[in-house]
Design a protein around this motif. Structure first.
Motif, PDB file in Angstrom:
ATOM      1  N   ILE A  49       0.849  -1.186   0.000  1.00 14.07           N
ATOM      2  CA  ILE A  49       0.000   0.000   0.000  1.00 14.07           C
ATOM      3  C   ILE A  49       0.889   1.243   0.000  1.00 14.07           C
ATOM      4  CG2 ILE A  49      -1.823   1.271   1.188  1.00 14.07           C
ATOM      5  CD1 ILE A  49      -2.720  -1.407   0.081  1.00 14.07           C
ATOM      6  N   SER A  50       0.639   2.149  -0.938  1.00 14.83           N
ATOM      7  CA  SER A  50       1.429   3.379  -1.010  1.00 14.83           C
ATOM      8  C   SER A  50       0.998   4.343   0.087  1.00 14.83           C
ATOM      9  CB  SER A  50       1.260   4.038  -2.382  1.00 14.83           C
ATOM     10  OG  SER A  50      -0.089   4.451  -2.562  1.00 14.83           O
ATOM     11  N   ARG A  51       1.756   5.415   0.257  1.00 12.48           N
ATOM     12  CA  ARG A  51       1.454   6.384   1.299  1.00 12.48           C
ATOM     13  C   ARG A  51       0.104   7.062   1.106  1.00 12.48           C
ATOM     14  NH1 ARG A  51       7.139   9.572   2.713  1.00 12.48           N
ATOM     15  NH2 ARG A  51       8.259   7.739   3.519  1.00 12.48           N
ATOM     16  N   ASP A  52      -0.312   7.170  -0.151  1.00 15.15           N
ATOM     17  CA  ASP A  52      -1.615   7.803  -0.410  1.00 15.15           C
ATOM     18  C   ASP A  52      -2.764   6.800  -0.365  1.00 15.15           C
ATOM     19  OD1 ASP A  52      -1.213   6.384  -2.708  1.00 15.15           O
ATOM     20  OD2 ASP A  52      -1.255   8.100  -4.068  1.00 15.15           O
ATOM     21  N   GLY A  53      -2.464   5.562   0.070  1.00 11.57           N
ATOM     22  CA  GLY A  53      -3.510   4.565   0.266  1.00 11.57           C
ATOM     23  C   GLY A  53      -3.802   3.684  -0.928  1.00 11.57           C
ATOM     24  N   ARG A  54      -3.089   3.886  -2.042  1.00  4.48           N
ATOM     25  CA  ARG A  54      -3.332   3.064  -3.228  1.00  4.48           C
ATOM     26  C   ARG A  54      -2.598   1.731  -3.120  1.00  4.48           C
ATOM     27  NH1 ARG A  54      -2.035   6.102  -8.593  1.00  4.48           N
ATOM     28  NH2 ARG A  54      -0.209   6.776  -7.405  1.00  4.48           N
ATOM     29  N   GLU A  55      -3.223   0.701  -3.668  1.00  2.00           N
ATOM     30  CA  GLU A  55      -2.611  -0.624  -3.658  1.00  2.00           C
ATOM     31  C   GLU A  55      -1.765  -0.814  -4.908  1.00  2.00           C
ATOM     32  OE1 GLU A  55      -3.995  -5.205  -2.749  1.00  2.00           O
ATOM     33  OE2 GLU A  55      -5.290  -3.968  -4.006  1.00  2.00           O
ATOM     34  N   PHE A  56      -0.574  -1.380  -4.736  1.00  4.49           N
ATOM     35  CA  PHE A  56       0.291  -1.716  -5.865  1.00  4.49           C
ATOM     36  C   PHE A  56       0.563  -3.215  -5.798  1.00  4.49           C
ATOM     37  CE2 PHE A  56       4.397  -2.347  -7.957  1.00  4.49           C
ATOM     38  CZ  PHE A  56       4.142  -1.730  -9.187  1.00  4.49           C
ATOM     39  N   CYS A 176       0.313  -2.137 -12.604  1.00  6.91           N
ATOM     40  CA  CYS A 176       1.059  -1.211 -13.465  1.00  6.91           C
ATOM     41  C   CYS A 176       1.205   0.183 -12.869  1.00  6.91           C
ATOM     42  CB  CYS A 176       0.369  -1.103 -14.819  1.00  6.91           C
ATOM     43  SG  CYS A 176       0.271  -2.674 -15.708  1.00  6.91           S
ATOM     44  N   GLY A 177       0.661   0.413 -11.689  1.00 10.39           N
ATOM     45  CA  GLY A 177       0.743   1.742 -11.104  1.00 10.39           C
ATOM     46  C   GLY A 177      -0.132   2.752 -11.827  1.00 10.39           C
ATOM     47  N   ILE A 178      -1.188   2.280 -12.478  1.00  4.23           N
ATOM     48  CA  ILE A 178      -2.130   3.144 -13.194  1.00  4.23           C
ATOM     49  C   ILE A 178      -3.311   3.425 -12.273  1.00  4.23           C
ATOM     50  CG2 ILE A 178      -3.654   3.325 -15.200  1.00  4.23           C
ATOM     51  CD1 ILE A 178      -1.689   1.501 -16.694  1.00  4.23           C
ATOM     52  N   SER A 179      -3.700   4.670 -12.170  1.00 11.30           N
ATOM     53  CA  SER A 179      -4.664   5.068 -11.147  1.00 11.30           C
ATOM     54  C   SER A 179      -6.097   4.625 -11.439  1.00 11.30           C
ATOM     55  CB  SER A 179      -4.631   6.590 -10.947  1.00 11.30           C
ATOM     56  OG  SER A 179      -4.902   7.265 -12.168  1.00 11.30           O
ATOM     57  N   SER A 180      -6.458   4.444 -12.705  1.00  9.82           N
ATOM     58  CA  SER A 180      -7.853   4.118 -13.009  1.00  9.82           C
ATOM     59  C   SER A 180      -7.955   2.930 -13.942  1.00  9.82           C
ATOM     60  CB  SER A 180      -8.570   5.316 -13.628  1.00  9.82           C
ATOM     61  OG  SER A 180      -8.049   5.620 -14.893  1.00  9.82           O
ATOM     62  N   ALA A 181      -8.971   2.104 -13.715  1.00  8.98           N
ATOM     63  CA  ALA A 181      -9.203   0.950 -14.574  1.00  8.98           C
ATOM     64  C   ALA A 181      -9.634   1.386 -15.965  1.00  8.98           C
ATOM     65  CB  ALA A 181     -10.262   0.041 -13.951  1.00  8.98           C
ATOM     66  N   SER A 182     -10.251   2.574 -16.087  1.00  7.20           N
ATOM     67  CA  SER A 182     -10.706   3.046 -17.401  1.00  7.20           C
ATOM     68  C   SER A 182      -9.534   3.234 -18.360  1.00  7.20           C
ATOM     69  CB  SER A 182     -11.493   4.350 -17.255  1.00  7.20           C
ATOM     70  OG  SER A 182     -10.694   5.361 -16.673  1.00  7.20           O
ATOM     71  N   SER A 183      -8.374   3.642 -17.829  1.00  6.10           N
ATOM     72  CA  SER A 183      -7.185   3.773 -18.681  1.00  6.10           C
ATOM     73  C   SER A 183      -6.764   2.416 -19.223  1.00  6.10           C
ATOM     74  CB  SER A 183      -6.033   4.401 -17.893  1.00  6.10           C
ATOM     75  OG  SER A 183      -6.339   5.719 -17.502  1.00  6.10           O
ATOM     76  N   VAL A 184      -6.836   1.408 -18.360  1.00 10.68           N
ATOM     77  CA  VAL A 184      -6.504   0.050 -18.800  1.00 10.68           C
ATOM     78  C   VAL A 184      -7.541  -0.440 -19.812  1.00 10.68           C
ATOM     79  CG1 VAL A 184      -6.175  -2.349 -18.063  1.00 10.68           C
ATOM     80  CG2 VAL A 184      -5.283  -0.483 -16.660  1.00 10.68           C
ATOM     81  N   ASN A 185      -8.796  -0.079 -19.594  1.00 10.92           N
ATOM     82  CA  ASN A 185      -9.850  -0.459 -20.546  1.00 10.92           C
ATOM     83  C   ASN A 185      -9.499   0.005 -21.962  1.00 10.92           C
ATOM     84  OD1 ASN A 185     -11.288  -1.471 -18.390  1.00 10.92           O
ATOM     85  ND2 ASN A 185     -12.707   0.254 -18.260  1.00 10.92           N
ATOM     86  N   ARG A 186      -9.052   1.256 -22.069  1.00 12.80           N
ATOM     87  CA  ARG A 186      -8.717   1.812 -23.383  1.00 12.80           C
ATOM     88  C   ARG A 186      -7.545   1.066 -24.008  1.00 12.80           C
ATOM     89  NH1 ARG A 186      -9.833   6.650 -20.574  1.00 12.80           N
ATOM     90  NH2 ARG A 186      -7.599   7.008 -20.195  1.00 12.80           N
ATOM     91  N   MET A 187      -6.549   0.739 -23.200  1.00 10.15           N
ATOM     92  CA  MET A 187      -5.379   0.038 -23.740  1.00 10.15           C
ATOM     93  C   MET A 187      -5.706  -1.405 -24.103  1.00 10.15           C
ATOM     94  SD  MET A 187      -2.264   1.688 -21.492  1.00 10.15           S
ATOM     95  CE  MET A 187      -3.142   2.180 -20.029  1.00 10.15           C
TER      96      MET A 187
END
Length: 218
Positions: A49-56, A176-187
């Motif tokens: 878990i990163s400092r800003d609470g995001r999971e990697f 991948c350290g990408i903040s939103s699933a929508s970005s992955v959707n596009r790729m």
């Protein structure tokens, strides 16, 4: 990494086995624990878990392997280095007192060799993953993760390689350290348009592995 030494060690002892169900955590990053865990059966995921609470996400593990880094051999209790969550319907893990494990390691040249190989594997994997993530950009990072999924879960079929495990775009984003699933959707859609992948019952079918590899700096 050759697991025969580890398998022989486990067969010589009657270590307790813990069973965890899907989405249950075995350990949390920073939580104190006095055990070494070795995956016997099932699929687990490691993450931090990163400092800003995001999971990697770090790795999926689906074979016999130590799943908790060992740290020093003197402390009876140590902080867990990352989260360990069950991803299959259930997972079975050997639970070994860490002091006993290190005592056994120090008394066996073969087991010492395995532990060295384990650390070397973890180091090389981390360095390679960091290099690929930093040098490939977001699209390359997604391709890198798809290739890693192929390496872990890939099954050869008539139409290509089926990643025989359901992985959501959100989970790929966390790898991948990408903040939103929508970005992955596009790729992922871009890869579909390139006829490199398609979805089969929520699983990724790699139709053209070379397209995936062409977008990765190895």
């Amino acid at each position: 990494m050759d697991n025969r030494v580890l398998q022989e060690y486990l067969e010589k002892h009657s270590f307790p086995v813990v069973v965890k169900l899907k989405k249950k955590y075995l350990t949390y990053e920073g939580l104190q624990d006095r055990y070494v865990y070795i995956l016997k059966d099932g699929i687990i995921k490691t993450s931090v878990i990163s400092r800003d609470g995001r999971e990697f996400n770090l790795r999926y593990i689906n074979e016999l392997e130590i799943v908790s880094l060992l740290k020093d051999e003197y402390s009876q209790i140590t902080d867990a280095p990352f989260n360990i969550r069950v991803e299959s319907d259930e997972a079975e893990l050997y639970k070994i007192d860490r002091v006993q494990f290190w005592r056994d390691v120090n008394q066996s040249a073969d087991l010492q060799g395995y532990v060295k190989d384990y650390y070397r594997f973890c180091l090389v994997h981390s360095m390679k993953k960091m290099q690929q993530m930093l040098m490939n950009g977001k699209f390359g990072a997604v391709c890198t993760q798809i290739y890693e999924l192929y390496d872990t879960f890939g099954v050869k079929t008539e139409d290509g390689y089926l990643i025989d495990f359901v992985v959501t775009n959100e989970e790929i984003a966390h790898f991948c350290g990408i903040s939103s699933a929508s970005s992955v959707n596009r790729m992922m859609q871009q890869l579909k348009d390139m006829d490199a992948i398609e979805m089969c019952n929520r699983k990724i079918l790699i139709k053209d592995l070379e397209v995936i590899k062409d977008n990765i700096i190895f």
